[in-house]
Design a protein around this motif. Structure first.
Motif, PDB file in Angstrom:
ATOM      1  N   GLN A  88     -20.916  18.149  35.199  1.00  0.00           N
ATOM      2  CA  GLN A  88     -22.130  19.841  34.635  1.00  0.00           C
ATOM      3  C   GLN A  88     -23.115  19.464  34.239  1.00  0.00           C
ATOM      4  OE1 GLN A  88     -18.137  18.485  34.630  1.00  0.00           O
ATOM      5  NE2 GLN A  88     -17.618  18.689  36.636  1.00  0.00           N
ATOM      6  N   GLY A  89     -23.237  18.733  33.566  1.00  0.00           N
ATOM      7  CA  GLY A  89     -24.994  18.943  32.752  1.00  0.00           C
ATOM      8  C   GLY A  89     -24.270  18.013  31.928  1.00  0.00           C
ATOM      9  N   THR A  90     -25.530  18.697  31.115  1.00  0.00           N
ATOM     10  CA  THR A  90     -25.278  17.597  29.488  1.00  0.00           C
ATOM     11  C   THR A  90     -24.042  19.205  28.767  1.00  0.00           C
ATOM     12  OG1 THR A  90     -26.880  19.662  28.411  1.00  0.00           O
ATOM     13  CG2 THR A  90     -27.487  17.132  29.114  1.00  0.00           C
ATOM     14  N   GLN A  91     -23.413  17.923  27.909  1.00  0.00           N
ATOM     15  CA  GLN A  91     -21.899  18.977  26.957  1.00  0.00           C
ATOM     16  C   GLN A  91     -22.391  18.626  25.140  1.00  0.00           C
ATOM     17  OE1 GLN A  91     -18.441  18.204  28.980  1.00  0.00           O
ATOM     18  NE2 GLN A  91     -17.804  18.217  26.676  1.00  0.00           N
ATOM     19  N   TRP A  92     -22.143  19.541  24.483  1.00  0.00           N
ATOM     20  CA  TRP A  92     -22.481  19.551  23.162  1.00  0.00           C
ATOM     21  C   TRP A  92     -20.572  18.428  22.650  1.00  0.00           C
ATOM     22  CZ3 TRP A  92     -25.687  19.411  20.643  1.00  0.00           C
ATOM     23  CH2 TRP A  92     -27.167  20.517  20.385  1.00  0.00           C
ATOM     24  N   TYR A 105     -33.977   4.886  32.201  1.00  0.00           N
ATOM     25  CA  TYR A 105     -33.088   4.055  32.323  1.00  0.00           C
ATOM     26  C   TYR A 105     -31.593   4.214  33.116  1.00  0.00           C
ATOM     27  CZ  TYR A 105     -30.213   6.373  28.156  1.00  0.00           C
ATOM     28  OH  TYR A 105     -29.550   7.656  28.555  1.00  0.00           O
ATOM     29  N   PRO A 106     -31.086   3.717  33.877  1.00  0.00           N
ATOM     30  CA  PRO A 106     -30.038   4.112  34.376  1.00  0.00           C
ATOM     31  C   PRO A 106     -29.417   4.764  34.230  1.00  0.00           C
ATOM     32  CG  PRO A 106     -30.579   1.652  35.084  1.00  0.00           C
ATOM     33  CD  PRO A 106     -31.199   2.348  33.596  1.00  0.00           C
ATOM     34  N   GLN A 107     -29.081   6.141  34.642  1.00  0.00           N
ATOM     35  CA  GLN A 107     -27.931   6.990  34.159  1.00  0.00           C
ATOM     36  C   GLN A 107     -27.907   7.489  35.378  1.00  0.00           C
ATOM     37  OE1 GLN A 107     -29.895  10.848  32.481  1.00  0.00           O
ATOM     38  NE2 GLN A 107     -29.874  10.122  30.441  1.00  0.00           N
ATOM     39  N   LEU A 108     -25.771   8.150  34.472  1.00  0.00           N
ATOM     40  CA  LEU A 108     -24.942   8.887  35.824  1.00  0.00           C
ATOM     41  C   LEU A 108     -25.771  10.453  35.123  1.00  0.00           C
ATOM     42  CD1 LEU A 108     -21.990   7.636  34.486  1.00  0.00           C
ATOM     43  CD2 LEU A 108     -22.989   6.674  36.671  1.00  0.00           C
ATOM     44  N   TRP A 109     -24.891  10.239  36.647  1.00  0.00           N
ATOM     45  CA  TRP A 109     -24.865  12.245  36.485  1.00  0.00           C
ATOM     46  C   TRP A 109     -25.794  12.727  36.497  1.00  0.00           C
ATOM     47  CZ3 TRP A 109     -20.627  11.788  37.840  1.00  0.00           C
ATOM     48  CH2 TRP A 109     -19.266  10.873  37.251  1.00  0.00           C
ATOM     49  N   GLY A 110     -27.208  12.464  37.750  1.00  0.00           N
ATOM     50  CA  GLY A 110     -27.727  13.922  38.597  1.00  0.00           C
ATOM     51  C   GLY A 110     -29.587  12.897  37.877  1.00  0.00           C
ATOM     52  N   GLU A 111     -29.844  13.996  37.882  1.00  0.00           N
ATOM     53  CA  GLU A 111     -31.410  14.588  36.706  1.00  0.00           C
ATOM     54  C   GLU A 111     -31.235  13.888  35.765  1.00  0.00           C
ATOM     55  OE1 GLU A 111     -35.192  17.083  36.122  1.00  0.00           O
ATOM     56  OE2 GLU A 111     -33.325  17.969  37.055  1.00  0.00           O
ATOM     57  N   PHE A 112     -32.643  13.342  35.165  1.00  0.00           N
ATOM     58  CA  PHE A 112     -32.543  11.953  34.305  1.00  0.00           C
ATOM     59  C   PHE A 112     -32.743  13.237  33.155  1.00  0.00           C
ATOM     60  CE2 PHE A 112     -34.380   9.410  30.756  1.00  0.00           C
ATOM     61  CZ  PHE A 112     -33.659   8.485  30.170  1.00  0.00           C
ATOM     62  N   VAL A 113     -31.924  12.785  31.561  1.00  0.00           N
ATOM     63  CA  VAL A 113     -31.860  13.366  30.727  1.00  0.00           C
ATOM     64  C   VAL A 113     -32.772  12.474  29.358  1.00  0.00           C
ATOM     65  CG1 VAL A 113     -30.820  15.013  28.421  1.00  0.00           C
ATOM     66  CG2 VAL A 113     -30.517  15.082  31.674  1.00  0.00           C
ATOM     67  N   HIS A 114     -33.524  12.995  28.581  1.00  0.00           N
ATOM     68  CA  HIS A 114     -34.164  11.921  27.654  1.00  0.00           C
ATOM     69  C   HIS A 114     -33.323  12.277  26.033  1.00  0.00           C
ATOM     70  CE1 HIS A 114     -37.275   9.271  28.960  1.00  0.00           C
ATOM     71  NE2 HIS A 114     -37.791  10.398  29.389  1.00  0.00           N
ATOM     72  N   GLY A 115     -33.134  14.044  26.280  1.00  0.00           N
ATOM     73  CA  GLY A 115     -32.530  14.038  24.630  1.00  0.00           C
ATOM     74  C   GLY A 115     -31.235  13.963  24.795  1.00  0.00           C
ATOM     75  N   VAL A 116     -30.358  13.346  24.857  1.00  0.00           N
ATOM     76  CA  VAL A 116     -29.283  12.665  24.847  1.00  0.00           C
ATOM     77  C   VAL A 116     -28.765  11.800  24.027  1.00  0.00           C
ATOM     78  CG1 VAL A 116     -28.253  14.115  27.181  1.00  0.00           C
ATOM     79  CG2 VAL A 116     -28.867  11.400  26.598  1.00  0.00           C
TER      80      VAL A 116
END
Length: 233
Positions: A50-54, A197-208
Motif C-alpha cells: 500500500q506504499g510506505t509505512q511507519w 536495487y531490486p525492491q518489492l512493491w512498486g515504484e522505487f523509494v530510496h529513503g526507507v
C-alpha cells in the motif's frame, strides 16, 4: 588522519546513515541531545503493497520534550513483536528474507529500557552484518562543552579527529571557524547519487529503512551503497 562523525541515533536507519558510519573512523551517537517528536529517533519507513509505512517505537515523553534521547524510555514492550510481525508480512517474499531474519529477529526478542539502547543494538548488529568496522561511541563517553558548534568541535578534539564529517543539514548552523581553531577540517557528506536495487512493491523509494535493502539484497547490499565494501565470499 582520523575522521569522526557525530549523529543522533535513529531506529533502523536508512542506508545513507550506514554509509556515513562506514566513511569515518569513529562514529559518536549524540544522544545527549533533546528528544524530538515525529522524528527518526524512534521510527522509520518500510515499503508495503500500500506504499510506505511507519514503524514507530512507543516511548514515554515527559513535559515539553525537555528529556534527552538517552533519557527516553520505552512505553510499551509489545512494540517489538508487532514490528517483527509487520516486517514478516511485508518482506516474506523478499529474496534474502530468511538469511536476514536470522540476524534481525533475535534483536526483536531482547529487552530494552530506552530508545538509545534499541537504536545502538540495531545499528551495531547491522554494521556487523555489512562488515562495517567503524568504532562506535556514545556522546556520554566524553565531557560535553557548551555551545552547539563548540560541543561538536570539542567532541572531535577529544576523539582525536583531524576531520569532522557532517551531514548537509548542519550547514545552516555549524560554525566551521570553531573547528578550524582546533585544527579540525570540516567535510560535508553527500547523500546523493545512490543506485537503485531490486525492491518489492512498486515504484522505487530510496529513503526507507536499511532493512528494505537487506531483505532484498542480502550480502549484495554494499552494491547499492557508496562507502560500504562487499565482504569477501
Amino acid at each position: 588522519m582520523t575522521r569522526v562523525a557525530i549523529v543522533q541515533s535513529n531506529y533502523i536507519p536508512w542506508k545513507g546513515y550506514f554509509d556515513l558510519i562506514a566513511a569515518v573512523d569513529q562514529f559518536i551517537l549524540y544522544d545527549e541531545m533533546q528528544f524530538t517528536r515525529r522524528d527518526w529517533r524512534n521510527r522509520n519507513l518500510i515499503k508495503t503493497p500500500q506504499g510506505t509505512q511507519w514503524l514507530t517505537v512507543p516511548v514515554k515523553v515527559k513535559g515539553k520534550y525537555t528529556q534527552t534521547i538517552r533519557e527516553t524510555e520505552i512505553q510499551d514492550p509489545s512494540w517489538a513483536e508487532a514490528h517483527w510481525k509487520t516486517l514478516c508480512a511485508n518482506y516474506a517474499r523478499a529474496p534474502h528474507f530468511r538469511e536476514v531474519s536470522a540476524v534481525l529477529e533475535p534483536l526483536y526478542r531482547e529487552h530494552y529500557d530506552n530508545i538509545s539502547d534499541v537504536n545502538r543494538r540495531f545499528i551495531e548488529t547491522i554494521c556487523d552484518y555489512l562488515g562495517i568496522g567503524t568504532t562506535i561511541f556514545n556522546s556520554w563517553d566524553y565531557s560535553l562543552a557548551e555551545g552547539k558548534s563548540e560541543r561538536l568541535a570539542d567532541l572531535c578534539r577529544q576523539a582525536g579527529a583531524t576531520t569532522y564529517i557532517s551531514g548537509p543539514a548542519a550547514r545552516e548552523y555549524l560554525d566551521e571557524t570553531v573547528f578550524a581553531d582546533l585544527g579540525i577540517a570540516v567535510e560535508w557528506f553527500d547523500y546523493g547519487g545512490y543506485p537503485t536495487y531490486p525492491q518489492l512493491w512498486g515504484e522505487f523509494v530510496h529513503g526507507v529503512s536499511i532493512v528494505d535493502l537487506l531483505f532484498n539484497s542480502g550480502a549484495n547490499a554494499p552494491e547499492a551503497m557508496k562507502y560500504v565494501q562487499r565482504k569477501p565470499a
